[in-house]
Motif scaffolding. Structure first.
Motif, short mmCIF file in Angstrom:
data_model
loop_
_atom_site.label_atom_id
_atom_site.label_comp_id
_atom_site.label_asym_id
_atom_site.label_seq_id
_atom_site.Cartn_x
_atom_site.Cartn_y
_atom_site.Cartn_z
N LEU A 22 0.81 -1.22 0.00
CA LEU A 22 0.00 0.00 0.00
C LEU A 22 0.84 1.27 0.00
N TYR A 23 2.13 1.11 -0.31
CA TYR A 23 2.97 2.30 -0.34
C TYR A 23 3.13 2.78 -1.77
N LEU A 24 3.30 4.10 -1.90
CA LEU A 24 3.58 4.69 -3.21
C LEU A 24 5.00 5.26 -3.15
N PHE A 25 5.74 5.05 -4.23
CA PHE A 25 7.15 5.49 -4.26
C PHE A 25 7.36 6.45 -5.42
N THR A 26 8.09 7.50 -5.15
CA THR A 26 8.47 8.43 -6.21
C THR A 26 9.95 8.74 -6.08
N GLU A 27 10.58 8.84 -7.22
CA GLU A 27 11.99 9.28 -7.24
C GLU A 27 12.03 10.61 -7.97
N GLY A 35 28.10 15.77 -7.97
CA GLY A 35 27.29 16.80 -7.32
C GLY A 35 25.79 16.67 -7.55
N LYS A 36 25.39 15.55 -8.16
CA LYS A 36 23.95 15.36 -8.43
C LYS A 36 23.22 14.89 -7.18
N HIS A 37 21.91 15.08 -7.18
CA HIS A 37 21.08 14.63 -6.06
C HIS A 37 19.83 13.92 -6.57
N VAL A 38 19.41 12.96 -5.78
CA VAL A 38 18.15 12.26 -6.04
C VAL A 38 17.36 12.29 -4.74
N LEU A 39 16.06 12.54 -4.86
CA LEU A 39 15.20 12.52 -3.68
C LEU A 39 14.27 11.33 -3.81
N HIS A 40 14.19 10.53 -2.77
CA HIS A 40 13.32 9.35 -2.78
C HIS A 40 12.20 9.59 -1.78
N LEU A 41 10.98 9.36 -2.22
CA LEU A 41 9.82 9.59 -1.34
C LEU A 41 8.96 8.33 -1.30
N VAL A 42 8.64 7.89 -0.11
CA VAL A 42 7.65 6.83 0.04
C VAL A 42 6.51 7.39 0.88
N VAL A 43 5.28 7.14 0.44
CA VAL A 43 4.12 7.59 1.21
C VAL A 43 3.18 6.41 1.39
N HIS A 44 2.42 6.44 2.46
CA HIS A 44 1.41 5.42 2.67
C HIS A 44 0.11 5.89 2.02
N HIS A 45 -0.52 4.98 1.33
CA HIS A 45 -1.76 5.30 0.61
C HIS A 45 -2.86 5.78 1.55
N PHE A 46 -2.72 5.54 2.85
CA PHE A 46 -3.71 6.05 3.80
C PHE A 46 -3.82 7.57 3.69
N ILE A 47 -2.69 8.23 3.47
CA ILE A 47 -2.69 9.70 3.53
C ILE A 47 -2.49 10.38 2.18
N MET A 48 -2.03 9.64 1.20
CA MET A 48 -1.83 10.27 -0.11
C MET A 48 -2.10 9.26 -1.23
N ASP A 49 -2.58 9.80 -2.34
CA ASP A 49 -2.60 9.03 -3.58
C ASP A 49 -1.58 9.68 -4.51
N ALA A 50 -1.53 9.23 -5.77
CA ALA A 50 -0.48 9.73 -6.67
C ALA A 50 -0.63 11.24 -6.87
N PHE A 51 -1.87 11.71 -6.95
CA PHE A 51 -2.10 13.14 -7.18
C PHE A 51 -1.59 13.96 -6.00
N SER A 52 -1.93 13.56 -4.79
CA SER A 52 -1.51 14.36 -3.63
C SER A 52 -0.02 14.17 -3.35
N MET A 53 0.53 13.03 -3.79
CA MET A 53 1.97 12.84 -3.65
C MET A 53 2.69 13.86 -4.53
N MET A 54 2.19 14.05 -5.74
CA MET A 54 2.80 15.06 -6.62
C MET A 54 2.50 16.46 -6.12
N ASN A 55 1.37 16.64 -5.48
CA ASN A 55 1.03 17.93 -4.86
C ASN A 55 2.10 18.27 -3.82
N THR A 56 2.55 17.26 -3.08
CA THR A 56 3.56 17.44 -2.05
C THR A 56 4.88 17.85 -2.69
#
Lengths: 453, 74
Positions: free
Chosen positions: A29-34, A129-150
């Motif tokens: 139930l987790y959503l992941f974005t890089e 000098g490059k950076h990558v940000l990794h985000l995992v969210v629980h679907h309880f509080i966000m879906d893909a739209f609100s994850m991108m909103n974040t």
């Protein structure tokens, strides 16, 4: 100190809590974005931006809690956001990053996901000098739209800090959204929507799979597919390019016709499924972000609905007209998408004498071009990552993966149920079909399908 | 009726410079998309206790068009 106020879960969240209890892998139930940064960044400023965003987006502070009576409720925490973990791979490799991502895919939020922050940012320093940000969210509080909103909000805060400008407005609490969601159930609107859905499914839909079969346990003579076993829910992921030239042609055609480009990809998928399943009546499920009002857009939270889009029209229809039919079908579905798909299935299955271990769902499609950002002080591309599970044979996404202007077809296919070759054939068809259709919209679907195979 | 429609509309869009007028166009002036409009139709149905079929929306381009249409329905 003000007493903490607890709120009930939404129907979506209740379903997710139930699912989480059924399977031994809560991370399904987790959503992941890089987020891959194309421009240089100030680490300190980014960390500040993430912290500030966590404070100013109330849905980020939502946590679950088990009450004394055993029920699960939710509340907004006043605690400061958890610090961002920094991983130094500045002397490392892409392979090491991939290995870490796989490891993070398997990790769970602690404490059975109760009373803890339900999202986690990690900042990875890469070579050069490059950076990558990794985000995992629980679907309880966000879906893909609100994850991108974040992610967009972090971008806006970073830009404001860079320019010395005012921060973006704080988002409203999500509780009014929750109230609106829950007020729908038992309302006249739900009754009206239920009537609409039953009318759309007076006749039985087809199980239209990407390979024309119902899967390894296909039952000869039946028109529905078997549900995947748990073992069949593990995925492989295939990314295949949609060249910028074609993307631009589709976008230009869509702008001229005042349609969303999504309709084109839906028509291509629908046409392929119609061909391999020898049916003009095709159903594709699509997650829909129920966010039209200004409040819904900013309040975040998790309110995406999955809704079936039934597209029944003949193959002698011209491509241009078929686009309008798909758009009309999707608009109508969106109008009624608050209705629980589960309730529609509960109505359909006994009517059509379908056993419980079967389903009509074969393919989900989402179109997410908004994952790419190019404005303000941060330039990056956000990629939604596989979480290792898929509840249907094939989940197809259309998203950017880099800064080139290309899109990618991303195929999360269930191992042991859908083959990689089927996804490759679908993708090749889609490219050819769209190229021909955009150039010759007066051609029939039948003719375009023939030339695209 | 006009004021109510504007009130509902402003749940979906920021008030444009110069405010809303009867001639304001949903798509060209307010940049609404079809999904925004579909959801707003639901709000209008609830507010006025009417049913609106999607084909009826085809010729409604401005606030004036919508108000006139609703007055005919209510």
């Amino acid at each position: 100190m003000e007493e903490r106020k607890y709120y009930p879960l939404s129907k979506e969240q209740e379903g997710l809590v139930m699912l989480a209890g059924l399977f031994p892998f809560p991370n399904l139930l987790y959503l992941f974005t890089e987020i891959d940064f194309v421009s240089d960044i100030s680490e300190e400023r980014l960390l500040d931006a993430i912290r500030i965003s966590g404070e100013r987006l109330p849905y980020c502070r939502v946590r679950l809690h088990d009450m004394d009576d055993g029920s699960c409720m939710q509340y907004c925490s006043e605690e400061a956001p958890d610090p961002v973990e920094i991983i130094d791979l500045s002397q490392g490799t892409e392979e090491e990053l991939e290995s870490l991502k796989l490891q993070w895919q398997k990790e769970n939020f602690p404490n059975n996901q109760r009373d803890v922050q339900l999202y986690r940012f990690r900042l990875i320093r890469m070579p050069g000098g490059k950076h990558v940000l990794h985000l995992v969210v629980h679907h309880f509080i966000m879906d893909a739209f609100s994850m991108m909103n974040t992610v967009r909000y972090v971008d806006a805060v970073y830009s404001a800090l860079s320019r010395g400008e005012q921060l973006p407005p704080e988002a409203p609490l999500p509780w009014k959204l929750l109230e609106e969601e829950n007020a729908y159930f038992g309302s006249k609107k739900e009754e009206r929507d239920g009537q609409w859905w039953r009318a759309q499914y007076e006749t039985e839909p087809m199980f239209c799979s990407v390979n024309g079969l119902g899967g390894p346990e296909y039952v000869e003579g039946k028109r529905y597919g078997r549900k995947q076993s748990f073992e069949q829910m593990f995925t492989e992921l295939l990314r295949m390019r949609i060249p910028k030239e074609l993307v631009d042609q589709v976008n230009a055609s869509a702008a001229e016709r005042k349609l969303s480009p999504q309709v084109y990809y839906m028509l291509a998928l629908r046409s392929y499924l119609a061909h391999v399943n020898k049916s003009d009546d095709v159903m594709v499920v699509t997650p829909m972000a129920m966010r039209s009002t200004l409040y819904q857009k900013s309040a975040g939270f998790s309110i995406a609905k999955t809704a079936p889009v039934r597209m029944a029209f003949p193959s002698d229809l011209p491509f241009g007209e078929a686009l309008n039919r798909v758009a009309a079908a999707e608009n109508e579905v969106y109008r009624h998408a608050h209705y629980e798909y589960f309730n529609l299935k509960a109505d359909m299955f006994p009517r059509f004498e379908v056993p419980d271990d079967c389903t009509y769902d074969s393919v989900w499609l989402t179109y997410q071009p908004f994952f790419k950002m190019g404005s303000s002080e941060l330039r990056f591309v956000a990629k939604m990552l596989d979480n290792g599970f898929v509840p249907i044979p094939l989940y197809m996404l259309v998203q950017p993966q880099d800064d080139t202007g290309d899109l990618y077809g991303i195929y999360c296919y269930a191992l042991g149920y859908t083959k990689k070759e089927s996804c490759e054939q679908l993708h090749a068809f889609m490219l050819r079909f769209l190229e021909l259709g955009v150039a010759e919209p007066e051609q029939s679907l039948e003719e375009l399908i023939r030339r695209s195979l | 009726m006009y004021e109510k429609v504007c009130e509902i509309l402003l749940n979906y869009v920021e008030e444009p410079e110069g405010g809303l007028t009867p001639e304001t166009r949903f798509i060209d002036d307010l940049a609404m998309n079809s999904l925004d409009i579909m959801t707003m139709v639901g709000d209008l149905e609830d507010e006025f206790d009417i049913t609106i079929e999607t084909p009826e929306l085809r010729n409604l381009f401005t606030i004036r068009d919508l108000v006139k249409f609703l007055e005919g329905k209510v």
